[in-house]
Design an enzyme around this catalytic site. Structure first.
Site, short mmCIF file in Angstrom:
data_model
loop_
_atom_site.label_atom_id
_atom_site.label_comp_id
_atom_site.label_asym_id
_atom_site.label_seq_id
_atom_site.Cartn_x
_atom_site.Cartn_y
_atom_site.Cartn_z
N GLU A 1 5.21 -42.94 3.15
CA GLU A 1 6.31 -43.90 3.28
C GLU A 1 6.71 -44.01 4.75
OE1 GLU A 1 10.38 -44.98 0.84
OE2 GLU A 1 9.20 -43.24 0.31
N GLU B 1 16.31 -35.37 -0.02
CA GLU B 1 16.49 -36.70 -0.61
C GLU B 1 17.36 -36.64 -1.85
OE1 GLU B 1 13.66 -40.49 -1.76
OE2 GLU B 1 12.80 -38.47 -1.80
#
Length: 896
Positions: A487, A755
């Site tokens: 990502e 996260e």
């Protein structure tokens, strides 16, 4: 938390004002141009502004006038300035003073000095001479052409290209500048030594719109006779793999180089070496492939042999060529190995003790033809092997094959990794691994440290460390969401919630300004802003994400006072608000696709329980208000009135639709984030906010005094509770040990922000591997409250750039002390407190040319003030005392 009934004893310790004469120490210091550049080479701005600090030693309170001189040579200063002499300007401005002299040109070297007059109208000595040199500002300055090897590469492979040029020098070199950029990533070598200290140059911008160029002084690397200029080109973000969608070549298929070496000789003659037909190219060097996500494979046995002609393109293309407007990625630290384990035979795991971003430099004995494999991981499985599931499809593997036997030192070139653990395999049998075999090389955009926070609470200090390391790992040329998996993109929602905290930790104004430039380039024609910047997904329009277009510029303005941020992004803001307007019915967003309160704990989906239309309307009102405030700053009064009215209209529609008479959420599920956005964005009136806050507290209580917020709600929960009169509850949430909380990840061993609140636990193991980064800064937004309320050092939006600021500590149990330092645009500011037997001691430093307000919470009673120096006015408010502070160092004691 203990509220302090105060008799306030003010002890002004350290600063007595009014020195009799100015000495050389009273000269201005910290001379910078634009967003914090100190004597830059290859500067990007032909219309710069200038900043300086006044002395920090107590000899000066404030500036009443200045004189700024700018010249083409240092020997013309101060009295023969040929570019600009401002003369005496009666002004207190010492930050971002605009240049008003002769227009500047590409390559020009500029020298400048400044002096000031203090509050007693005494002139200071002149500052030391500062300088900057402009890069190539226009395409017309370029004689170079785009080049690459003539043979095209496979579009789904990531080999590294080599480019070579020999040239002769037969005279003595006086000066040499190498101007360079690439479509892709480049590394240069001149006569056997590396050019510069930048990595992943030229970085990631909206390549079709802007390419950053770099400037190097290479005079010392040139020699008489034959000179060898060698370049490596990686596909990088330009032509390599991007993201989890298996995309290759988002911007183009092959990397290309644009280079211009300008040499001036001592006899006054000059020559130029450019990228053109005179170069050779090849794909067959020792770097077999280098991928941002998949790692690098290096075979030292391979040398470039198949040199061929280069493909040449004299069309420079539509993109602007702009000197890089912020610092490049550099090596900023090196980490030693803490422990070594062997969870599987022949696989040795080196623990660096810190989740970091960069790569492992290996220094190991090898034999000819031996291949060493280097793998990376953020976490370990219970058996001690690398946990790799959360990397998804990113292979994150490096290999090195030896050409000869002996001791080698190697590190990759065009890849980076997010990791704490390094696994080596393929080592020689019988050799015991040594810690010195592996070094963690930390890489990120080179930023100056701005602020520090520390307290009496070890876990709170660890939280601050985790926030800082999360920022370092994800500020690699752009603000990425994560640095390890497939990502690593500039997600706008993560950026807008973390921006304020990032500015406290580091001076990253120039970094953010560049990223906003890519945002302007990539904004959709209808006003929507893409989910990621630079836009690699072609998706846009999520509230709370796209509002980075308004929120980030405003937060930067508040912390710097730089109106240029608002001016440059004003049209982007207008277009975003215009898009919201086009989607609204009677002020309400009724239908919108959104990420929602992303990763809210205990929610049914990753998008949280707060409805997208509520979030969309809230951010519509908030962005409209920021637009109105920005217009007011920019003196666009008609716009300010119009957008303020629009914001009011949306606020009213929001309040009428989503709240009943008791200010309980209606027409939507009750969520902590629903209340938080309404209060934080002032979508309901002050009295209504008090009622809504009571409902928020009820929800927190029902959650056993835990948060239930994701990416959008979390940044607001502590400030809202604090401002609504519940600071004890805010502290309880901050210091909570159990899930979900900031300390929960620390209790599981975190050294960066995660996260998810529960990315891993000792009890349940790893979370959902499909989205489980262990280096993700969004929840680190809490650092803003830690600095501004726990330690108490907060900016004043009405006087931005810390021209006026607050010392407003909110002591809380079980802390016994907290302290923050911050390098404001005017100097070092300090706010600290300590509890002792005699009460609460507060330390404050107010830089010259600024003022501050001390805010002390109290339950009542007029305090007694004893002070030395200038008299300050003590003001009693409903729930606090306020004391105006002039520049100086102070110690206060508040006795219960």
């Amino acid at each position: 938390m203990r509220a302090w009934n105060t008799s306030l004893l003010l002890l002004v310790a350290a600063m007595l004002l009014g020195a009799a004469i100015h000495t050389a120490d009273a000269r201005p210091t910290q001379l910078t141009v634009a967003a914090g550049f100190e004597n830059p080479l290859g500067f990007h701005d032909a219309a710069p502004n200038f900043s300086w600090w006044l002395p920090q030693d107590g000899s000066v309170q404030r500036q009443t006038a200045y004189r700024l001189v700018v010249a083409t040579s240092a020997d013309r200063l101060p009295d023969r300035a040929d570019l600009w002499d401002s003369g005496r300007v009666d002004s207190s401005d010492s930050v971002l003073v605009a240049y008003e002299g002769t227009p500047l040109k590409s390559r020009q070297r500029v020298y400048w000095q400044v002096q000031y007059w203090d509050e007693n109208d005494r002139p200071s000595p002149w500052s030391e001479t500062a300088h900057f040199e402009l890069g190539l500002l226009s395409k017309t300055d370029w004689r170079a052409k785009w080049i690459r090897p003539k043979t095209k590469s496979h579009p789904r492979q990531e080999p590294v290209a080599s480019l070579l040029r020999h040239f002769e020098i037969d005279r003595e070199v006086a000066a040499a500048r190498l101007y360079v950029t690439a479509r892709g990533l480049f590394e240069l070598n001149l006569n056997g030594s590396r050019v510069g200290d930048a990595y992943f140059a030229n970085g990631w911008t909206s390549y079709h719109n802007r390419l950053d160029t770099l400037t190097y002084d290479v005079a010392d690397q040139l020699k008489s006779g034959d000179n060898r200029l060698y370049a490596r080109l990686g596909k990088g973000w330009y032509a390599g793999r991007i993201g989890w969608q298996d995309q290759y070549g988002v911007y183009g298929n092959d990397p290309e180089l644009l280079l211009q070496l300008e040499i001036l000789f001592t006899d006054g003659s000059s020559t130029v070496v450019v990228s053109d037909e005179n170069w050779k190219g090849a794909w067959d060097g020792p770097i077999i492939s280098s991928s941002i996500y998949d790692g690098e494979h290096y075979d030292a046995r391979r040398q470039v042999t198949n040199w061929e002609e280069v493909n040449v393109d004299s069309n420079l293309g539509p993109a602007q060529l702009t000197p890089k407007p912020f610092a490049p990625v550099r090596i900023t630290q090196k980490l030693d190995v803490k422990t070594i384990t062997e969870p599987q035979p022949g696989r040795f795991v080196f623990d660096l003790g810190q989740n970091m971003v960069g790569w492992a430099r290996i220094h190991i004995p090898v034999i000819k033809d031996q291949t060493i494999t280097v793998r990376y991981a953020e976490m370990l499985n219970p058996d001690g092997t690398l946990y790799l599931d959360n990397y998804r499809t990113a292979k994150s593997i490096n290999t090195y094959t030896a050409a000869e036997s002996g001791l080698i030192e190697w590190e990759p070139t065009f890849t980076f990794h997010g990791f704490r653990y390094v696994e080596l395999s393929g080592l020689l049998d019988g050799l015991a691994p040594q810690k010195r075999w592996v070094t963690g090389v930390v890489l990120h955009t080179d930023m100056q440290k701005a602020g520090t926070f520390e307290s009496s609470h070890d876990k709170l200090n660890q939280l601050q460390s985790n926030i800082v390391w999360g920022q370092r790992g994800n500020f690699l040329d752009i603000p990425t969401d994560c640095p390890q998996r497939d990502e690593r993109m500039g997600w706008t929602g993560d950026a807008q919630v973390f921006c304020a905290t990032s500015m406290f930790n580091y001076d990253c104004l120039a970094f953010w300004k560049s990223w906003l430039g890519s945002m302007r380039d990539d904004q959709e024609s209808d006003g929507r802003v893409p989910h990621v910047i630079p836009d690699a997904l072609s998706r846009a329009g999520s509230p709370g994400w796209q509002d980075a277009a308004t929120i980030v510029p405003w937060k930067l303005y508040v912390r710097t006072g730089d109106t240029e941020i608002l001016a440059r992004n004003y049209e982007m803001m207008k277009r975003l608000v215009g898009w919201y307007r086009s989607q609204a019915t009677d002020g309400l967003i009724t239908e919108i696709t959104a990420f929602g309160d992303w990763l809210q704990p205990y929610a049914e989906t990753n998008r949280g329980d707060t409805p997208a239309p509520l979030i969309g309307t809230a951010f519509y009102a908030y962005s409209a208000q920021i637009l109105a405030d920005s217009a007011r700053v920019l003196k666009r009064d008609e716009d300010a009135e119009r957008y303020a009215a629009e914001a009011d209209f949306v606020r009213q529609a929001f309040a009428n639709h989503y709240f009943d008479a008791d200010m309980k959420l209606t027409n939507a599920p009750e969520t902590q984030t629903g209340y938080l956005l309404a209060i934080a964005f002032e979508l309901i009136g002050p009295d209504d906010q008090e009622k809504a806050a009571a409902h928020l507290v009820r929800l927190v209580n029902e959650a056993d005094n835990h948060l239930r917020t994701g990416f959008l709600g979390t940044p607001h929960i502590l400030p809202v509770l604090d401002q609504a009169g519940y600071p004890e509850l805010a502290y309880e949430l901050l210091l909570k040990e159990t899930y979900p909380s900031w300390f929960y990840s620390i209790n599981q061993g975190a050294t960066t922000m995660w996260e998810r609140w529960n990315s891993f636990s000792h009890e349940n193991g790893f979370g959902d591997a499909s989205m489980n980064s262990f280096n993700h800064y969004a929840y680190g937004a809490v650092g803003q409250w830690m600095a501004e309320r726990v330690a108490g050092l907060a900016p004043d939006p009405r006087q931005p750039g810390y021209r006026h600021f607050y010392i407003q500590p909110q002591p809380g149990t079980p802390l016994t002390r907290a302290r923050a330092e911050y390098r404001t645009p005017y100097g070092l500011a300090v706010s600290g407190w300590k509890k002792g037997a005699d009460g609460l001691t507060i330390e404050a430093t107010v830089p010259p040319n600024t003022t501050a307000t001390l805010v002390v919470p109290t339950e009542g009673g007029m305090p007694t003030v004893i002070e030395s120096g200038q008299r300050q006015e003590l003001i009693q408010r409903k729930d606090r005392f306020e004391l105006s502070l002039t520049p100086g160092h102070y110690n206060f004691t508040v006795t219960p």
